[in-house]
Design a protein around this motif. Sequence first.
Motif, mmCIF file in Angstrom:
data_model
loop_
_atom_site.group_PDB
_atom_site.id
_atom_site.type_symbol
_atom_site.label_atom_id
_atom_site.label_comp_id
_atom_site.label_asym_id
_atom_site.label_seq_id
_atom_site.Cartn_x
_atom_site.Cartn_y
_atom_site.Cartn_z
ATOM 1 N N LEU A 82 37.686 45.033 49.740
ATOM 2 C CA LEU A 82 37.868 46.653 49.987
ATOM 3 C C LEU A 82 37.179 47.114 51.578
ATOM 4 O O LEU A 82 38.200 47.634 52.266
ATOM 5 N N TRP A 93 40.029 48.848 44.058
ATOM 6 C CA TRP A 93 38.704 47.950 44.114
ATOM 7 C C TRP A 93 38.002 48.277 42.670
ATOM 8 O O TRP A 93 37.587 47.340 41.876
ATOM 9 N N PHE A 115 32.045 39.751 42.369
ATOM 10 C CA PHE A 115 31.857 41.422 42.930
ATOM 11 C C PHE A 115 31.792 41.160 44.307
ATOM 12 O O PHE A 115 32.434 42.092 45.242
ATOM 13 N N LEU A 161 41.647 36.238 46.928
ATOM 14 C CA LEU A 161 42.698 35.866 45.894
ATOM 15 C C LEU A 161 42.447 34.209 45.349
ATOM 16 O O LEU A 161 42.631 34.472 43.880
ATOM 17 N N LYS A 216 45.107 40.861 38.374
ATOM 18 C CA LYS A 216 44.149 41.008 39.410
ATOM 19 C C LYS A 216 44.574 40.610 40.717
ATOM 20 O O LYS A 216 44.714 41.018 41.600
ATOM 21 N N ALA A 217 45.404 39.416 40.829
ATOM 22 C CA ALA A 217 45.901 38.611 41.845
ATOM 23 C C ALA A 217 47.125 39.725 42.389
ATOM 24 O O ALA A 217 47.286 39.917 43.430
ATOM 25 N N MET A 229 39.736 46.168 54.166
ATOM 26 C CA MET A 229 40.956 46.986 53.972
ATOM 27 C C MET A 229 40.635 48.426 54.630
ATOM 28 O O MET A 229 41.173 48.897 55.360
ATOM 29 N N LEU A 273 39.903 46.465 40.066
ATOM 30 C CA LEU A 273 39.489 44.914 40.197
ATOM 31 C C LEU A 273 38.307 44.542 39.626
ATOM 32 O O LEU A 273 38.023 43.539 38.703
ATOM 33 N N MET A 274 37.214 45.520 39.957
ATOM 34 C CA MET A 274 35.777 45.311 39.167
ATOM 35 C C MET A 274 35.786 45.181 37.883
ATOM 36 O O MET A 274 35.309 44.433 36.920
ATOM 37 N N THR A 287 43.916 37.582 35.081
ATOM 38 C CA THR A 287 43.945 37.164 36.403
ATOM 39 C C THR A 287 45.207 37.200 37.063
ATOM 40 O O THR A 287 44.910 37.767 38.303
ATOM 41 N N PRO A 288 46.259 36.969 36.678
ATOM 42 C CA PRO A 288 47.462 37.383 37.393
ATOM 43 C C PRO A 288 47.803 38.803 37.748
ATOM 44 O O PRO A 288 48.352 39.118 38.788
ATOM 45 N N PHE A 347 42.435 52.311 48.214
ATOM 46 C CA PHE A 347 41.783 51.048 48.085
ATOM 47 C C PHE A 347 40.661 51.082 47.236
ATOM 48 O O PHE A 347 40.219 50.225 46.627
ATOM 49 N N ILE A 348 40.140 52.300 47.260
ATOM 50 C CA ILE A 348 38.815 52.443 46.546
ATOM 51 C C ILE A 348 39.291 52.513 44.850
ATOM 52 O O ILE A 348 38.624 51.607 44.303
ATOM 53 N N VAL A 400 45.524 42.323 44.321
ATOM 54 C CA VAL A 400 45.068 42.040 45.722
ATOM 55 C C VAL A 400 46.461 41.980 46.444
ATOM 56 O O VAL A 400 46.387 42.345 47.459
ATOM 57 N N THR A 436 37.499 42.532 35.996
ATOM 58 C CA THR A 436 36.690 41.208 36.234
ATOM 59 C C THR A 436 35.833 41.356 35.144
ATOM 60 O O THR A 436 35.298 40.576 34.240
ATOM 61 N N CYS A 437 35.246 42.538 34.778
ATOM 62 C CA CYS A 437 34.248 42.919 33.589
ATOM 63 C C CYS A 437 34.863 42.599 32.205
ATOM 64 O O CYS A 437 34.425 41.755 31.456
ATOM 65 N N ILE A 472 48.481 45.688 47.173
ATOM 66 C CA ILE A 472 47.676 46.805 47.514
ATOM 67 C C ILE A 472 46.872 46.336 48.730
ATOM 68 O O ILE A 472 47.141 46.762 49.950
ATOM 69 N N PHE A 473 45.943 45.096 48.638
ATOM 70 C CA PHE A 473 45.222 45.006 49.622
ATOM 71 C C PHE A 473 45.970 44.133 50.780
ATOM 72 O O PHE A 473 45.695 44.220 51.887
#
Lengths: 185, 108
Positions: free
Chosen positions: A54, B32, A47, A172, B65-66, A57, B35-36, B62-63, B28-29, B69, B39-40, B72-73
């Motif tokens: 973030l 994020w 987290f 990543l 999430k990757a 970015m 992504l959070m 996982t891919p 971006f928010i 990232v 993860t959960c 976008i990021f």
Amino acid sequence: MWIFLFTELLLFGRLFLVYSVYRLLYTHEFHLAAAHLNRVLGVTNTFVLLTSSLTMMLAVTAIQRGDRRSTLNTLFWTLFLAGTFLVIKAFEWGAKFSHGLYPGSEHLRELPDGEGLFYGLYFVMTGLHGFHVVVGMILLTVVALRVRSGRIHQGDFVLLENAGLYWHLVDLVWVFLLPLFYLTN
Amino acid sequence: MHEPSTIAHAHVDAYANQAHAPQSYSVFILTWVALMALTCVTVGASVYLPGTVGTAVAMAVTPLKASLVLLIFMHLKWEPVVFRWMFLSAVGIMAVFMSLTFFDYLYR
């Protein structure tokens, strides 16, 4: 910058390959050893790192809009979160060390082959990743100072952008490290 | 990319017309938040579902999430397509190494 990132991907990719082969050969031992890792710390760090990506970015977006103040603020938060990550990591490693688990320790040598390998890979891979975090922090500090002195601005922010790319790569890699080490059950 | 600052203004205009035009903060928010949440999902699956199912969820999420990232990021989404191909070839090389190694270990 992207070429450099590809070499980084292959560097970590190779380690992931080593991990997957040994996990195939020592499935049971890997699961036993992984059970001793602190899942809460691993997830918390995920987290922390995702949030730092973030803020990174947002820093790039802010400089694109010519908002120097927000850029500096978000860079500060990125650095703060990176520091938090390392502190949590230090506690985690510290706990392992106090249980006699550190690279080259007697206890580690007495463990069954597979478990020893798991911890070896754990220390090498999270260690290499931690090293990247430290490098990233140095880079971000340089970038923040240059933003403050006005050398990085709306018209030329290539260094900030590249530092951002590097930072996301660090994020990543961690995205993959989390399930491999902390969520193996 | 390295013009002297005297022509910085023209540079900004050039940027505005290119792929690097600033995105809105909300993109971006939202990424994020996604992504959070993912993860959960992974953590939840590994805690509450039986081992293999949890691993399968992790291998699927996982891919994803990757990709978030990267696209976008790391704004791969807004880069010229050639970057995406370059990236995919790096992943492709890794996949070849992986499959060859696994063939070796599984059938020796």
